[in-house]
Design an enzyme around this catalytic site. Structure first.
Site, short mmCIF file in Angstrom:
data_model
loop_
_atom_site.label_atom_id
_atom_site.label_comp_id
_atom_site.label_asym_id
_atom_site.label_seq_id
_atom_site.Cartn_x
_atom_site.Cartn_y
_atom_site.Cartn_z
N ASP A 1 0.82 -1.21 0.00
CA ASP A 1 0.00 0.00 0.00
C ASP A 1 0.86 1.27 0.00
O ASP A 1 1.88 1.35 0.68
CB ASP A 1 -0.90 0.02 1.23
CG ASP A 1 -1.89 -1.14 1.26
OD1 ASP A 1 -1.58 -2.20 0.70
OD2 ASP A 1 -2.97 -0.97 1.85
N HIS B 1 -1.12 4.64 -0.35
CA HIS B 1 -2.10 5.51 0.31
C HIS B 1 -1.75 7.00 0.29
O HIS B 1 -1.77 7.69 1.31
CB HIS B 1 -2.33 5.05 1.75
CG HIS B 1 -3.27 3.88 1.85
ND1 HIS B 1 -4.57 3.92 1.42
CD2 HIS B 1 -3.07 2.62 2.32
CE1 HIS B 1 -5.14 2.75 1.62
NE2 HIS B 1 -4.25 1.94 2.15
N ASP C 1 -3.90 0.02 -3.73
CA ASP C 1 -4.11 1.06 -2.71
C ASP C 1 -3.09 2.19 -2.85
O ASP C 1 -2.28 2.46 -1.97
CB ASP C 1 -4.05 0.46 -1.30
CG ASP C 1 -5.40 -0.10 -0.87
OD1 ASP C 1 -6.28 -0.25 -1.73
OD2 ASP C 1 -5.58 -0.40 0.34
N ASN D 1 -8.39 -2.45 -2.89
CA ASN D 1 -9.79 -2.21 -2.54
C ASN D 1 -10.14 -0.72 -2.54
O ASN D 1 -11.32 -0.35 -2.68
CB ASN D 1 -10.11 -2.82 -1.17
CG ASN D 1 -9.34 -2.18 -0.04
OD1 ASN D 1 -8.11 -2.09 -0.09
ND2 ASN D 1 -10.02 -1.74 1.00
N HIS D 2 -9.14 0.17 -2.44
CA HIS D 2 -9.42 1.61 -2.45
C HIS D 2 -9.52 2.18 -3.86
O HIS D 2 -9.93 3.33 -4.02
CB HIS D 2 -8.35 2.37 -1.66
CG HIS D 2 -8.61 2.41 -0.20
ND1 HIS D 2 -9.24 3.47 0.43
CD2 HIS D 2 -8.36 1.51 0.78
CE1 HIS D 2 -9.35 3.23 1.72
NE2 HIS D 2 -8.81 2.04 1.96
N HIS E 1 -3.93 -8.11 -3.87
CA HIS E 1 -4.03 -7.10 -2.82
C HIS E 1 -4.52 -7.70 -1.50
O HIS E 1 -3.89 -7.51 -0.46
CB HIS E 1 -4.97 -5.97 -3.23
CG HIS E 1 -5.06 -4.89 -2.19
ND1 HIS E 1 -4.04 -4.01 -1.93
CD2 HIS E 1 -6.04 -4.57 -1.30
CE1 HIS E 1 -4.38 -3.19 -0.95
NE2 HIS E 1 -5.59 -3.51 -0.54
N HIS F 1 -2.61 -4.86 1.91
CA HIS F 1 -3.94 -4.66 2.52
C HIS F 1 -3.95 -4.40 4.02
O HIS F 1 -4.90 -3.83 4.54
CB HIS F 1 -4.81 -5.87 2.20
CG HIS F 1 -6.28 -5.66 2.40
ND1 HIS F 1 -6.94 -4.49 2.09
CD2 HIS F 1 -7.25 -6.50 2.87
CE1 HIS F 1 -8.22 -4.61 2.34
NE2 HIS F 1 -8.44 -5.82 2.82
#
Length: 554
Positions: free
Chosen positions: A119, A121, A147, A179-180, A228, A310
């Site tokens: 990730d 982010h 992500d 998932n984002h 992910h 994740h």
């Protein structure tokens, strides 16, 4: 003898005319509390570059040698200085990279050597550190597990730079979906707001189209499944992934959802149950999978291990229990966002696989510019603080209001009018007086209750402004420990003593967000609770009764 004009001059005018000249003062110099002087024309912290406030020309944007590709060196430095692109330049990167992503399979195949990343982010400055640790993308193959956006305040910079790298290196830089990377989460968290703040809704919608084109998984060196989230009860063979229609918003259940959302069990490798999959109550969707579920999948598909992201990790990665057949970790988690949300205090890591040797490279967070929550300007952010203090002042003024002041107000209100009215009877006068007293009592009550509601609303808004990390209290009271909010962001950071504290505080934000209709219903209910909370405030109730009774009795 007549007086001259100077003898008749007013002394005040004469004093103004003959006043001493004000001492000269250099307003370009500011003296600080410690006595040191700084120039108001220079930056106080000179080693931090000023933000780039200009939109680059196409000559700057495009590479000299490859005129159909963006200049990576320019982009990197421009984004470091918080610079922005034109709408046309932004859409060019997104759409050109999307065309490449669309041509790729659901399940891509990646050879070694490769550097695997978790990730990101929206932590752009840490992404730059990642490339220092992992190697130059020009001569290093990368596989990102998703992500890229949300939670951090530099998500669009991360996306544009990674997408630009994809344009340059389509066969050595690979991007999977997290998932984002969807409309539901980016609308709920920060990415949509960031896009509309820095660019416009058109850029955001182009990003959503690009998210739908991202591949779902990768087979690395024909040995590792890279994804992910993880496994699914609907995943039996690799062909199950190849059969998915990925060009859509991810559903809330099914194989595609599980690839993005599932997690290993908390007691992975030492489970007491024989179940391979159980409902994931932490995420609010998908499943937890067991050690036996992973081992069965690996054996059936002749694979060595599963590599996923994740979940934040204290040291940036985690190796799970080894398989009995190969002695290799059955599962690995990699997380590449150091000091996640500026409060986790975790390290980040990347996984380098070369010549059948796996190395983990860890790195710490890098300094970055500060943004107020939800990209607010300082005036909007400060209004609840001012409003709360003003309402507190109003209540304090009521508390010091004397009986004489109330009596004076009564005299003014009861002053006789110019028009004479017939004298009422004694019974009518008494009844009217009782009605008037009760009416005035209710008016006073309503006014004080209104002030109480205003005070409560501003108090809640102020707490939201100070709760900059979107974290909720682990005690379940929805409030941070007493006194923490008075210290703002630093107080919140000091209240979080460990990585585990941060994870517990942030656990609600790891769930699948509610639907828009449910969110509106929840927001309305929360607003009603705030408005009604003043009625349960004993101090306000006491004030209401005391002044209503006092004034009505005068």
């Amino acid at each position: 003898m007549t007086s001259g004009p100077h003898n008749l001059e007013d002394p005040i005018v004469r004093a103004i005319r003959q006043k001493n000249q004000a001492p000269s003062h250099d307003f370009t110099i500011f003296v600080q509390e410690d006595g040191s002087s700084v120039s108001t024309l220079d930056r106080v912290v000179k080693n931090v570059q000023a933000p780039a406030t200009y939109i680059p020309t196409d000559v700057e944007f495009f590479d000299i040698n490859e005129p159909d590709k963006p200049d990576l060196h320019f982009l990197r430095n421009h984004f470091i200085r918080e610079g922005r692109l034109s709408e046309e330049q932004t859409l060019y990167i997104i759409k050109k990279a999307t065309e490449i992503l669309k041509s790729e399979d659901n399940l891509i195949e990646v050879d070694a050597p490769v550097t695997v990343c978790g990730d990101i982010h929206g932590q752009y400055y840490d992404l730059m550190k990642l490339f220092e640790v992992g190697g130059n993308p020009a001569n290093t193959q990368y596989l990102f597990l998703g992500d890229y956006v949300d939670r951090g305040y530099f998500s669009i910079e991360c996306l544009l730079y990674l997408w630009a790298l994809k344009i340059w290196y389509p066969k050595t830089l690979w991007l999977l979906r997290g998932n984002h990377e969807c409309a539901h989460l980016t609308d709920y968290f920060t990415f949509k707001l960031e896009c509309t703040h820095k660019y416009n809704i058109k850029v955001y919608e182009a990003c959503l189209q690009s998210f739908n084109a991202l591949p779902l998984a990768a087979i690395m060196n024909k040995q590792f499944l890279c994804v992910h989230g993880g496994l699914s009860p609907e995943l039996h063979t690799l062909n199950d992934i190849r059969m998915i229609n990925r060009f859509c918003e991810p559903p809330t259940h099914g194989l595609m959802c599980d690839l993005l959302w599932s997690d290993p069990l908390e007691d992975f490798g030492s489970e007491k149950s024989n179940k391979h999959f159980i409902h994931n109550n932490v995420r609010g969707c998908s499943y937890f999978y067991s050690y036996q579920a992973v081992c069965t999948f690996l054996e059936n598909n002749n694979l060595l291990s599963v590599i996923r992201a994740h979940e934040a990790q204290d040291v940036g990665y985690r190796m799970y229990r080894k398989t009995k057949t190969t002695g290799f970790p059955s599962l690995m988690t990699i997380f590449s966002a150091p000091n996640y949300l500026d409060v986790y205090n975790n390290k980040a890591a990347v996984l380098k696989y070369e010549n059948n040797v796996m190395n983990i490279r860890q790195f710490n967070c890098s300094p970055h510019p500060y943004w107020l929550p939800n990209f607010m300007d300082v005036f909007t952010w400060s209004l609840p603080f001012v409003g709360e203090k003003v309402s507190e002042m109003l209540i304090s003024m009521l508390n010091i209001c004397s009986k004489e002041e109330l009596y004076e107000t009564d005299l003014k209100e009861s002053a006789p009018t110019q028009h004479k009215q017939p004298a009422p009877s004694e019974n009518e006068n008494k009844a009217d007086q009782e009605i008037d007293i009760e009416a005035r009592r209710q008016i006073i009550k309503n006014k004080i209750m209104a002030i109480g509601r205003i005070s409560r609303v501003f108090s809640v808004l102020r707490e939201e402004r100070e709760s900059v990390s979107e974290l909720k209290n682990v005690s379940g009271t929805q409030r941070l420990p007493a006194g923490t909010l008075m210290l703002g962001a630093e107080g919140i950071k000091n209240a979080i003593n460990s990585f585990d504290d941060a994870r517990k505080l942030d656990i609600q934000n790891e769930r699948l967000p509610p639907s828009n209709s449910r969110r509106r219903s929840t927001d309305l209910k929360a607003f009603e609770e705030v408005m009604n909370s003043s009625e349960d405030d004993t101090s306000i109730d006491h004030l209401v009764e005391r002044f209503a009774d006092k004034k009505s009795s005068l």
